[in-house]
Scaffold this motif. Sequence first.
Motif, PDB file in Angstrom:
ATOM      1  N   MET A   1       0.854  -1.182   0.000  1.00  0.00           N
ATOM      2  CA  MET A   1       0.000   0.000   0.000  1.00  0.00           C
ATOM      3  C   MET A   1       0.896   1.239   0.000  1.00  0.00           C
ATOM      4  O   MET A   1       1.806   1.363   0.811  1.00  0.00           O
ATOM      5  N   GLU A   2       0.637   2.148  -0.951  1.00  0.00           N
ATOM      6  CA  GLU A   2       1.482   3.326  -1.102  1.00  0.00           C
ATOM      7  C   GLU A   2       0.633   4.591  -1.130  1.00  0.00           C
ATOM      8  O   GLU A   2      -0.543   4.571  -1.515  1.00  0.00           O
ATOM      9  N   ALA A   3       1.278   5.702  -0.741  1.00  0.00           N
ATOM     10  CA  ALA A   3       0.609   6.993  -0.846  1.00  0.00           C
ATOM     11  C   ALA A   3       0.414   7.343  -2.318  1.00  0.00           C
ATOM     12  O   ALA A   3       1.160   6.902  -3.198  1.00  0.00           O
ATOM     13  N   ARG A  16     -13.513   8.601  -3.780  1.00  0.00           N
ATOM     14  CA  ARG A  16     -12.334   9.415  -3.551  1.00  0.00           C
ATOM     15  C   ARG A  16     -11.139   8.513  -3.267  1.00  0.00           C
ATOM     16  O   ARG A  16     -11.175   7.690  -2.347  1.00  0.00           O
ATOM     17  N   ALA A  17     -10.073   8.635  -4.045  1.00  0.00           N
ATOM     18  CA  ALA A  17      -8.900   7.787  -3.883  1.00  0.00           C
ATOM     19  C   ALA A  17      -8.164   8.122  -2.588  1.00  0.00           C
ATOM     20  O   ALA A  17      -8.002   9.288  -2.226  1.00  0.00           O
ATOM     21  N   VAL A  18      -7.710   7.072  -1.902  1.00  0.00           N
ATOM     22  CA  VAL A  18      -7.017   7.220  -0.628  1.00  0.00           C
ATOM     23  C   VAL A  18      -5.567   6.776  -0.733  1.00  0.00           C
ATOM     24  O   VAL A  18      -4.657   7.440  -0.224  1.00  0.00           O
ATOM     25  N   ALA A  19      -5.316   5.630  -1.391  1.00  0.00           N
ATOM     26  CA  ALA A  19      -3.960   5.098  -1.512  1.00  0.00           C
ATOM     27  C   ALA A  19      -3.901   4.161  -2.709  1.00  0.00           C
ATOM     28  O   ALA A  19      -4.932   3.737  -3.242  1.00  0.00           O
ATOM     29  N   LEU A  20      -2.695   3.838  -3.143  1.00  0.00           N
ATOM     30  CA  LEU A  20      -2.479   2.892  -4.229  1.00  0.00           C
ATOM     31  C   LEU A  20      -2.214   1.519  -3.623  1.00  0.00           C
ATOM     32  O   LEU A  20      -1.294   1.344  -2.815  1.00  0.00           O
ATOM     33  N   LEU A  21      -3.039   0.540  -3.996  1.00  0.00           N
ATOM     34  CA  LEU A  21      -2.883  -0.815  -3.486  1.00  0.00           C
ATOM     35  C   LEU A  21      -1.949  -1.654  -4.343  1.00  0.00           C
ATOM     36  O   LEU A  21      -1.266  -2.540  -3.846  1.00  0.00           O
TER      37      LEU A  21
END
Length: 557
Positions: A1-3, A16-21
Motif C-alpha cells: 500500500m502506497e501513498a 475518492r482515492a485514498v492510496a495505491l494498493l
Amino acid sequence: MEALGPSDPHEIGPYRAVALLGQGGMGRVFLCAGPDGRLVAVKRIHEELAEDGGVRARFRREVEASRKVSGVRTVPVVDADADAPLPWLASAFVAAPSLAEVLASAGPLPEEPVRRLAAGLAQALVDVHRAGLVHRDLKPSNVLLAEDGPRVIDFGIARLLEDDGRTELTGTGMLIGSPVSMSPEQALGREPTAASDVFSLGATLVAACTGHPPFAGRSMPDVLYKIVHADPDLSTVPPGLRVLVDPCLAKEPEARPAPAELLERVGPVEPAVRPWPLEVRRLIADRQAQVAHHVGAARARPRNPAPAAPNVPHAANPPAAAVPLRRPPRRGPLPAGLALAATVLLAGTALGLNLLLDGGDGGAAAATGPPSAAPSAAPSAAPVTRGPTPTPGGTPLAQVKDKYTAKTPACKKAGETVEVPDGFQPPTGHGPYKEELLGTTSTQSLCVWRTRSGDELNVIWDVYRTGHGPGTGAELAKHSFEQSYWPQDTRRDLRLGYAEEGLWKSKPDLSGNCILWARDVNLVVFVQLSGPAYPPGECEPATKAVGEAAVAAVAGR
C-alpha cells in the motif's frame, strides 16, 4: 500500500482515492472511500488500454462475471462503470494479509486454522461454481485471512461455465493460473473445469500447513511435469489434513470431490471470535494501521483531481512473497535474492511453452488477469509484460536460430573460466539442470561466490533451446527476460556490447546492490553483486564485467 503520487487520480467515479494498493498489466488498484464513507478497492484500467475495444469488452465481461458471485467467503463487486473513459470496478475492501504474505512472514499455519481455511475455501468454491464460474487461479496470494475467516479474491481470469464464445478470455492451449497451484489439465494446456479449482484448493491447503507446494522442483517445467505425472509430497501434512487434501489432488478431475462434498468432510467448524494465530492477528492489525494512516492523510488532502497520468507502458504485477520451492540438498544455503531470481527466470519457461509470442516484434503478448482488489495481494509469482516490447535487431524472434546450444557451466568450471573481482572464494551452487517439457528444452546453472568480508556474487544462466514444441529458444528467452521488467523499478540497457539487451534494477534492495539481467538470443544471464565493498552507484562496472564473462562461459563451451 502506497501513498498517492502526483499523477494518481483523486476521484474515480463517485469514489475518492485514498492510496495505491497495486498495479498490473491491465490496470491499477486504489483504496477509495465512497460517498457513504465505506472503503472499497477500485480497479481502473490503464489509459493506453482504454481505447482497445477488446480490452474494454474483456473488462465488461469481468464485471458481469464478478457480479454473479455472492457469498460470505468471497469479495463482492459493489459498483462499476465499464463505459467510463477509463473503465473501473469497485469491490468491497478487506484490510487483511494474503495467505502468501502470512506464509512468508509467519510460516505455516497450525492444523486447526488450516481446517477452518479448508471449510472457508470450500464454501467459496460452492458460491463461485453456483454462479457458473471457474476461478482458474486459486492460490495463496488470492486468499485473504480476514479477522472473521478467509476470503477468496480476484476473478480476473475466471471463465463462465456456459458454452458461450463471448465469455472466452484466453486462447486454446494457453497456460492460465499459477504453476505451483494449477491442476494437471491446466498444466497440459487444457480447459479447466470446476474440478480444477478443487485441485488448486488442495495445493493451497498443503502450502498453508507445510509452507511449500505439493509439487516442488528445480524449475517450473519440472514442477509442471510433476503435477501431471508425480505423486504430491504430503510427507509433512498432518494426518488429519491429509485425508482432506489427498483426494483433492487426484490426477483425474472426476476423482476429486465437489466443494460441497469437501465441506462435509471437513465437518462442523467451531465458531471463534479470533480464528487465526497471534502472528496472523498481528499482520491484520498492521494492515489496519496502514489503512488508518492513509485514510487520515486523505482527510487532510484537498479535493482537487490530479493531472492525467502520462501515457506510458505498465508492466505486470511484481511478484509478492511467494511460497518457496524446495530445492535438492546442496553444500550451502542459496541466498534469498538468488532463489527469488531463479523463480522469476524459470517461470518464463513454463509460461512460454503455451504462450506463443508475437513473432512480429518478438514481444511477449500474454493474456493475464487484472490485479487483485486486495491490499498488497500477491499476483502471480512470474509477472508478464503486456504488449510489444523492444527487441534489438528487428528480426522476428520466431525466425532467429539458437546461438547457444551447449550446456550451462557447472560451478566448478565457472570458477575456472568466469573472471570475478579479487577476494571471492571458489563458487558453490548447482547445475547444469536440464529440463524437457512439451518439446522444449532448457538448461540452468546457479552459482554463488562469497568473500570473507561478507560480499556476495550470484550468477544464474538459462539457455532455452528450440524443440518441436511452441516457441523458439529466442522467443522463450525473451519471454523469461521480460518477466523482470517493471517500468518503475528497472531500466533497459541496449549497449552492453556482449549481449543484445540488458535490464538493470534501478535501486538496491535487500537482495543486492547491483542487479543485471542480460539476454543474448536464447541465453539469459542474471548477475547480482552485493556487500560492503560494492555499494550502490559503484558496483555497476564490476557487475557488467561479470555478466560479460558469464556470457562468454557459455559461448566458449
